[in-house]
Design a protein around this motif. Structure first.
Motif, PDB file in Angstrom:
ATOM      1  N   ARG A   1       0.306   5.662   9.033  1.00  0.00           N
ATOM      2  CA  ARG A   1      -0.840   4.835   8.676  1.00  0.00           C
ATOM      3  C   ARG A   1      -0.393   3.580   7.911  1.00  0.00           C
ATOM      4  O   ARG A   1      -0.805   2.471   8.191  1.00  0.00           O
ATOM      5  CB  ARG A   1      -1.808   5.663   7.817  1.00  0.00           C
ATOM      6  CG  ARG A   1      -2.997   4.849   7.324  1.00  0.00           C
ATOM      7  CD  ARG A   1      -4.160   5.710   6.914  1.00  0.00           C
ATOM      8  NE  ARG A   1      -3.846   6.469   5.716  1.00  0.00           N
ATOM      9  CZ  ARG A   1      -4.731   6.709   4.738  1.00  0.00           C
ATOM     10  NH1 ARG A   1      -5.963   6.244   4.821  1.00  0.00           N
ATOM     11  NH2 ARG A   1      -4.386   7.409   3.681  1.00  0.00           N
ATOM     12  N   LEU A   2       0.522   3.775   6.941  1.00  0.00           N
ATOM     13  CA  LEU A   2       0.983   2.636   6.142  1.00  0.00           C
ATOM     14  C   LEU A   2       1.710   1.616   7.020  1.00  0.00           C
ATOM     15  O   LEU A   2       1.526   0.404   6.886  1.00  0.00           O
ATOM     16  CB  LEU A   2       1.912   3.116   5.018  1.00  0.00           C
ATOM     17  CG  LEU A   2       1.236   3.966   3.932  1.00  0.00           C
ATOM     18  CD1 LEU A   2       2.281   4.543   2.983  1.00  0.00           C
ATOM     19  CD2 LEU A   2       0.211   3.139   3.156  1.00  0.00           C
TER      20      LEU A   2
ATOM     21  N   SER B   1       0.321  -0.484  -4.628  1.00  0.00           N
ATOM     22  CA  SER B   1       1.211   0.109  -5.630  1.00  0.00           C
ATOM     23  C   SER B   1       1.489  -0.834  -6.791  1.00  0.00           C
ATOM     24  O   SER B   1       1.895  -0.407  -7.863  1.00  0.00           O
ATOM     25  CB  SER B   1       2.531   0.524  -4.978  1.00  0.00           C
ATOM     26  OG  SER B   1       3.196  -0.618  -4.473  1.00  0.00           O
TER      27      SER B   1
ATOM     28  N   SER C   1       4.455   5.959   5.870  1.00  0.00           N
ATOM     29  CA  SER C   1       3.772   6.901   6.759  1.00  0.00           C
ATOM     30  C   SER C   1       3.290   6.097   7.952  1.00  0.00           C
ATOM     31  O   SER C   1       3.288   4.865   7.911  1.00  0.00           O
ATOM     32  CB  SER C   1       2.572   7.544   6.044  1.00  0.00           C
ATOM     33  OG  SER C   1       1.527   6.588   5.918  1.00  0.00           O
TER      34      SER C   1
ATOM     35  N   THR D   1      -5.665   3.884   0.536  1.00  0.00           N
ATOM     36  CA  THR D   1      -4.278   3.463   0.378  1.00  0.00           C
ATOM     37  C   THR D   1      -4.214   2.407  -0.720  1.00  0.00           C
ATOM     38  O   THR D   1      -4.335   1.215  -0.464  1.00  0.00           O
ATOM     39  CB  THR D   1      -3.747   2.857   1.694  1.00  0.00           C
ATOM     40  OG1 THR D   1      -4.705   1.890   2.148  1.00  0.00           O
ATOM     41  CG2 THR D   1      -3.555   3.905   2.751  1.00  0.00           C
TER      42      THR D   1
ATOM     43  N   LEU E   1       0.810  -1.204   0.000  1.00  0.00           N
ATOM     44  CA  LEU E   1       0.000   0.000   0.000  1.00  0.00           C
ATOM     45  C   LEU E   1       0.852   1.267   0.000  1.00  0.00           C
ATOM     46  O   LEU E   1       1.939   1.284   0.578  1.00  0.00           O
ATOM     47  CB  LEU E   1      -0.874  -0.008   1.266  1.00  0.00           C
ATOM     48  CG  LEU E   1      -1.674  -1.282   1.484  1.00  0.00           C
ATOM     49  CD1 LEU E   1      -2.455  -1.189   2.792  1.00  0.00           C
ATOM     50  CD2 LEU E   1      -2.605  -1.525   0.318  1.00  0.00           C
ATOM     51  N   VAL E   2       0.338   2.315  -0.659  1.00  0.00           N
ATOM     52  CA  VAL E   2       0.998   3.633  -0.643  1.00  0.00           C
ATOM     53  C   VAL E   2      -0.076   4.699  -0.448  1.00  0.00           C
ATOM     54  O   VAL E   2      -1.277   4.402  -0.517  1.00  0.00           O
ATOM     55  CB  VAL E   2       1.750   3.917  -1.968  1.00  0.00           C
ATOM     56  CG1 VAL E   2       2.963   3.016  -2.087  1.00  0.00           C
ATOM     57  CG2 VAL E   2       0.831   3.770  -3.179  1.00  0.00           C
ATOM     58  N   GLU E   3       0.368   5.912  -0.193  1.00  0.00           N
ATOM     59  CA  GLU E   3      -0.561   7.044  -0.155  1.00  0.00           C
ATOM     60  C   GLU E   3      -0.287   7.932  -1.351  1.00  0.00           C
ATOM     61  O   GLU E   3       0.875   8.157  -1.713  1.00  0.00           O
ATOM     62  CB  GLU E   3      -0.374   7.835   1.147  1.00  0.00           C
ATOM     63  CG  GLU E   3      -0.917   7.077   2.343  1.00  0.00           C
ATOM     64  CD  GLU E   3      -0.756   7.856   3.647  1.00  0.00           C
ATOM     65  OE1 GLU E   3      -0.287   9.011   3.602  1.00  0.00           O
ATOM     66  OE2 GLU E   3      -1.097   7.282   4.693  1.00  0.00           O
TER      67      GLU E   3
ATOM     68  N   THR F   1       5.582   6.425   0.173  1.00  0.00           N
ATOM     69  CA  THR F   1       5.640   4.974   0.390  1.00  0.00           C
ATOM     70  C   THR F   1       5.748   4.621   1.868  1.00  0.00           C
ATOM     71  O   THR F   1       5.700   3.458   2.226  1.00  0.00           O
ATOM     72  CB  THR F   1       6.848   4.345  -0.341  1.00  0.00           C
ATOM     73  OG1 THR F   1       8.040   4.778   0.307  1.00  0.00           O
ATOM     74  CG2 THR F   1       6.877   4.727  -1.797  1.00  0.00           C
TER      75      THR F   1
END
Ligand code: SF4
Ligand code: SF4
Ligand code: SF4
Ligand code: FES
Lengths: 73, 958
Positions: free
Chosen positions: B96-97, B79, B94, B76, B67-69, B92
């Motif tokens: 949250r990730l 990718s 954070s 999310t 997952l990415v933002e 890539t």
């Protein structure tokens, strides 16, 4: 198939058949060139000897090609 | 030395030419449109955590670890499945990730055994790596719940647990370690094209399943290994890794089996091979392989391999082990004696398509320079010599026109007399991929081959009678010419127009129409017309052909007919088209290039040409004979006549691979000295007087040239077990005969080849190291080699159309021999099987079988699995029958991998008119029930047993 010269006659005629459809002159050229390029000297000597002995079994174009080749050699 | 680590970009490369720019973690990056965010990040050096993505297969988006933002987008996204777009701003990492990824990882780990220390993948496990990468420190869930890990839970049998599947000889499947990422399933579909694996069940019950819950061995699986490579865990693991451990260094080398020429990393621990892994930068295979190259290398250390030189006076004697020097002196004395007694031309040699270019070059040099004659030939004689003749006559080069990548641009593929799924598996996989994208397939073959039957492929099959290739191809040309489908502007510009007109008149003759020739060919004229139209008008048309074209009395004619067809439709000189011979053995192309034919010096130049010959004379410092020498069949005839008495055969088992075994036995028995240079006591060695042990491709340096003319390095990864690499053996044999050849490394041999051969002028080991591989011609005009030939014009000048009259072979069926036998290969075995029979590949093919149509079988009272007697005018043998409608009534088929079968006892010595390539593909036979091996087979076995005895070594008293 037994061994030469029958086998050589057979091989020469096989070459002749490929060139058959190109007409006499081109066929004779093609056959003699092919034999000159790919046959080792002992095979050529054997087939010439067979030609001298009457050349039985050789197709007409092949016979002409061998005559031509022998003149060159 | 260290392990070569290949970068996994996560998703395949995009071919788009439109570029897109985005920002990832503050860095601007420009990539082709269609690239995933994951790949773009990796290209910029940032590895986004991932489990289900790998760049050999399309993204699937199941693991949710990647997952990415993206600024301005909610959520999310994954990718691996999100394509790049102009102006995207991606993060890539954070808080949250991090939390999301830990949650995902925790779930995986809670259903995964924690025996990392003793796991075979320890050190090479992506699950381990990812747990480390995302900082997983504890797992909140225990193993008490439902799991796939333990055979028992709470004292009861755990239904979710499955035992290991160890049925495949080379890899295991341990379901308890599976994370159901489906990389294996996608590899089997997308890379290999076999569709052997599925994910059965849903949710927690999802399992990887070969076929319908079968074992790997019992399923459709062809053991290519693609799934094993794709697997991120220890679920699918090579047994050799389980036994030995992880490799510590690797070396890139080339497969020594077939003409595809796959590049591999030999992954090593010291001098022990741990595994062979296909190399993604290999331009022939692009990271894929087949069961032979990937797994079947165990023969290199097989106990039957001979490691000491041996000699004997008579073939009735047992072998005596001797030192290398004794063997060389013995052989040299014999050969010199023969030449004194029978003349200079009474000896010769055979080069091998399995040895390197450098070794082949040396053998022909020894014969021409040292023996003083041109009696050198190669096993290509019996497979692709008509290709050389036919293509050089029409186009001007003795080689295929394309690279394998070309298939990606092909719209119509015509396969003639070849079964790539069995004989050139990696090419077949690449081809099938293209077919699944919509390219069309035409198969011209007497048998319904695996290509015709492969999943998700629809083929137009023209099942012709064996021996009628020329009639069928000329009929295709007839349709193209008479229906006005000729590419006239191409022909006018690139070919000799008047020769074309002669040819067009010939093929247009009604006697060459599909309707008129159907009686001999057995091909439905409607299908044939459809095939001709498809090839001529369907876009880029490419022809691939194999031994089913060349091994006929009209083999050369057929190659010419194919070339005519390509020229008439303009399918030459750009990517996606062309005429491509599929070469049998790894270095058939190379052995032909290196001057293995008796009439040609390296680079296909006739021996009678004074200028070229003088160059070689100057370099070799010796006078050369300008007359062509004997070809293999001519050598046999001369031996029986008593004028050819000594033969040096390197890496070639002529007795098993050449036709009419009885004739070959007679010839070999007549010779006074036969030197066999090979890994094993092969069949020819039963008639040999000197045995020189050979080395394997793992034990020497050199190059192979594959079917695309691609020259690739073979690199030594271990010391030769027999003491000497093959090139060293040839040098020492030459020296014993008084002919000096001085090289300290094969690279020096290549330098000499480059200096003497214009098409190789730019080739050197340095160049190969730099570029990975090159396709000849490689010279000043093409310093990086030539992927596609004849661009803008033919090598010979104008393309030459030649008339191809169909002439039926003299091998005819009749009342005594009413069936036609044709021969072929299967995937797991290679050629005469000397190597593959000495590996676990025998689980797939332990004997040769005779395929026969149910109708023919019933008439003869033959049931499936029965022993049958197979008789031709040349001889007879026995083998077991397999009843199948893959062959048409009137046609029977067998492979020739096992010496017990002696399939070549049956084949006759009819041969191609131009090259004497034997007519393996057509033999008239009869079949009848039998009780077991024929008298000939028994007598042969007895002779072989006697001949293979090795005398015990007697310790000399001091
Ligand atoms: S080894 Fe190859 S054919 Fe077999 S399951 Fe794996 S990918 Fe499919
Ligand atoms: S076997 Fe390996 S590749 Fe296949 S689903 Fe399981 S973990 Fe993934
Ligand atoms: S045998 Fe051929 S297809 Fe298989 S790995 Fe070797 S080169 Fe590749
Ligand atoms: S790697 Fe993207 S979802 Fe698994």
């Amino acid at each position: 198939m037994s061994s030469s010269p029958d086998k050589l006659v057979y091989m020469a005629n096989q070459i002749g058949k490929f060139f058959q459809s190109q007409g006499h002159d081109r066929a004779v050229q093609g056959i003699s060139e092919h034999i000159w390029k790919f046959w080792d000297p002992r095979m050529r000597k054997q087939i010439f000897a067979h030609l001298d002995a009457g050349g039985s079994g050789l197709d007409a174009n092949v016979r002409d090609a061998l005559e031509k080749l022998r003149l060159q050699a | 030395m260290s392990l070569i680590h290949e970068i996994d970009f996560g998703t395949p490369k995009s071919k788009s030419e439109t570029m897109v720019t985005l920002t990832i973690d503050g860095n601007q990056i420009t990539v082709p449109e269609g690239t995933s965010i994951m790949r773009a990040a990796m290209e910029a050096g940032t590895q986004i955590p991932k489990l289900c993505a790998t760049d050999m297969v399309d993204a699937f988006g199941s693991c949710r670890l990647c997952l990415v933002e993206i600024e301005g987008r909610a959520g999310t996204p994954a990718s691996c499945t999100t394509p790049v777009m102009n102006g995207l701003v991606v993060h890539t990492q954070s808080e949250r990730l991090k939390q999301l990824r830990k949650g995902v990882m925790e779930l995986y780990i809670s259903d995964h055994p924690l025996d990392c220390l003793t796991c075979a993948a320890n050190g090479d496990c992506e699950l381990q790596d990812m747990a480390g990468a995302i900082g997983l420190r504890d797992v909140r869930y225990g193993y008490e719940g439902e799991n796939h890990v333990f055979a028992k839970s709470h004292g009861c049998d755990n239904d979710a647990w499955m035992p290991k599947d160890e049925s495949n000889p080379y890899f295991t499947y341990d379901p308890s370690k599976c994370i159901v990422c489906s990389r294996c399933v996608r590899a089997c579909e997308e890379v290999q094209g076999t569709f052997a694996l599925t994910i059965s069940g849903r949710g927690f019950d999802s399992r990887v399943s070969p076929g319908m819950n079968e074992s790997f061995l019992g399923s459709e699986c062809v053991s290519c290994g693609a799934c094993v490579q794709a697997c991120p865990t220890a679920t699918l693991t090579e047994k050799s890794v389980i036994e030995i451990g992880q490799p510590e260094h690797s070396v890139v080398t080339t497969c020594a089996y077939c003409g595809v020429g796959c590049a591999f990393k030999a992954e090593m621990r010291g001098e022990e091979v741990v595994r062979m892994v296909p190399y993604k930068d290999g331009k022939a295979n692009r990271g894929h392989s087949c069961v032979k190259g990937r797994f079947a290398w165990g023969y290199t250390t097989h106990k039957e391999r001979i490691l000491k030189p041996m000699i004997r006076e008579r073939i009735e004697d047992p072998w005596q082990e001797v030192s290398w020097d004794e063997a060389f002196n013995f052989a040299a004395a014999k050969f010199k004696g023969i030449q004194q007694k029978y003349g200079r031309d009474a000896v010769g040699g055979i080069t091998s398509s399995r040895c390197t270019n450098e070794e082949t070059y040396l053998v022909q040099k020894l014969i021409r320079g040292g023996f003083g004659n041109n009696n050198v030939d190669t096993c290509a004689r019996v497979c692709h010599s008509p290709t050389g003749y036919g293509l050089s006559q029409t186009f001007g080069t003795s080689a295929g026109t394309q690279d394998f990548d070309s298939v990606e641009d092909t719209d119509v593929v015509m396969i003639i007399g070849a079964n790539p799924a069995s004989a050139h598996p990696v090419f077949a996989s690449r081809l099938k991929k293209r077919l699944r994208q919509g390219a069309r397939l035409i198969v011209v073959d007497p048998r319904r081959t695996e290509m015709v039957e492969s999943p998700h492929v629809k083929a137009l099959h023209l099942p012709l009678m064996p021996g009628t290739n020329v009639a069928v191809i000329t009929a295709l040309a007839h349709v193209i010419v008479t229906e006005g489908l000729v590419n006239e502007s191409f022909v006018r510009e690139r070919c000799d127009w008047s020769e074309f007109q002669d040819w067009a008149t010939f093929v247009a003759d009604p006697k060459n129409s599909p309707e008129a020739t159907a009686i001999v060919t057995g091909v439905d004229p409607k299908l044939l017309r459809e095939a001709a139209r498809t090839y001529a008008t369907g876009g880029n048309g490419a022809i691939y052909y194999g031994l089913g074209v060349t091994e006929h009395s009209q083999g050369s004619t057929t190659v010419i007919a194919i070339a005519n067809l390509a020229m008439a439709t303009g399918n030459i000189g750009r990517p996606g088209v062309g005429v491509n011979p599929l070469r049998g053995q790894n270095n058939v192309q190379g052995s032909c290039d290196m001057g293995s034919f008796p009439h040609e010096l390296p680079g296909y130049r006739h021996i009678s040409g004074d200028a070229v010959r003088e160059q070689f004379e100057a370099m070799w410092n010796v006078k050369l004979n300008k007359e062509p020498g004997l070809r293999i069949p001519n050598m046999f005839d001369a031996a029986i006549e008593g004028t050819f008495m000594g033969l040096y055969a390197q890496g070639e088992d002529i007795l098993q691979s050449d036709p009419n075994t009885k004739h070959v036995v007679a010839a070999l028995s007549a010779m006074e000295c036969v030197i066999v240079h090979d890994l094993f006591l092969n069949e020819t060695a039963n008639y040999a007087h000197v045995f020189l042990p050979g080395s394997t491709f793992l034990e020497k340096d050199g190059t192979f040239t594959n079917a695309e003319r691609r020259i690739q390095r073979v690199r030594k990864v271990m010391t030769p077990l027999n003491g000497l690499a093959d090139w060293e053996v040839t040098i020492r044999l030459g020296k014993a005969m008084g002919f000096e050849m001085n090289y300290s490394h094969p690279s020096e041999i290549m330098d000499e080849i480059a200096a003497l051969t214009p098409t190789f002028a730019g080739v050197s080991y340095a160049r190969l190291d730099e570029l990975g591989s090159v396709q000849w011609p490689c010279n000043e005009k093409a310093p990086e080699g030539t992927p596609v030939m004849h661009i803008g014009g033919f090598v010979r000048g104008k393309g030459k159309f030649i008339i191809t009259e169909y002439i039926a072979t003299d091998e005819r069926t009749g009342p005594r021999y009413p069936l036609l036998l044709t021969t072929g290969r299967i995937l797991s075995q290679y050629n005469v099987g000397a190597q593959t029979r000495r590996t676990d590949n025998v689980v797939w093919h332990s004997e040769d079988r005779l395929e026969i149509h149910p109708h023919d079988a019933e008439q003869r009272g033959v049931r499936d699995g029965d022993w049958v007697r197979l008789a031709s005018r040349a001889g007879e043998t026995t083998l077991r029958a397999e009843i199948t409608d893959r062959v048409a009534p009137g046609v029977v088929y067998t492979t020739f991998h096992h010496p017990d079968t002696q399939a070549n006892v049956i084949t006759t010595d009819f041969s191609d008119w131009a090259t004497n390539c034997p007519e393996y593909k057509v033999t008239a036979v009869q079949i009848s029930p039998s009780n077991g091996p024929s008298d000939w087979q028994k007598a042969y076995d007895e002779q072989a047993r006697q001949s293979r005895r090795i005398a015990p070594v007697v310790e000399a008293a001091e």
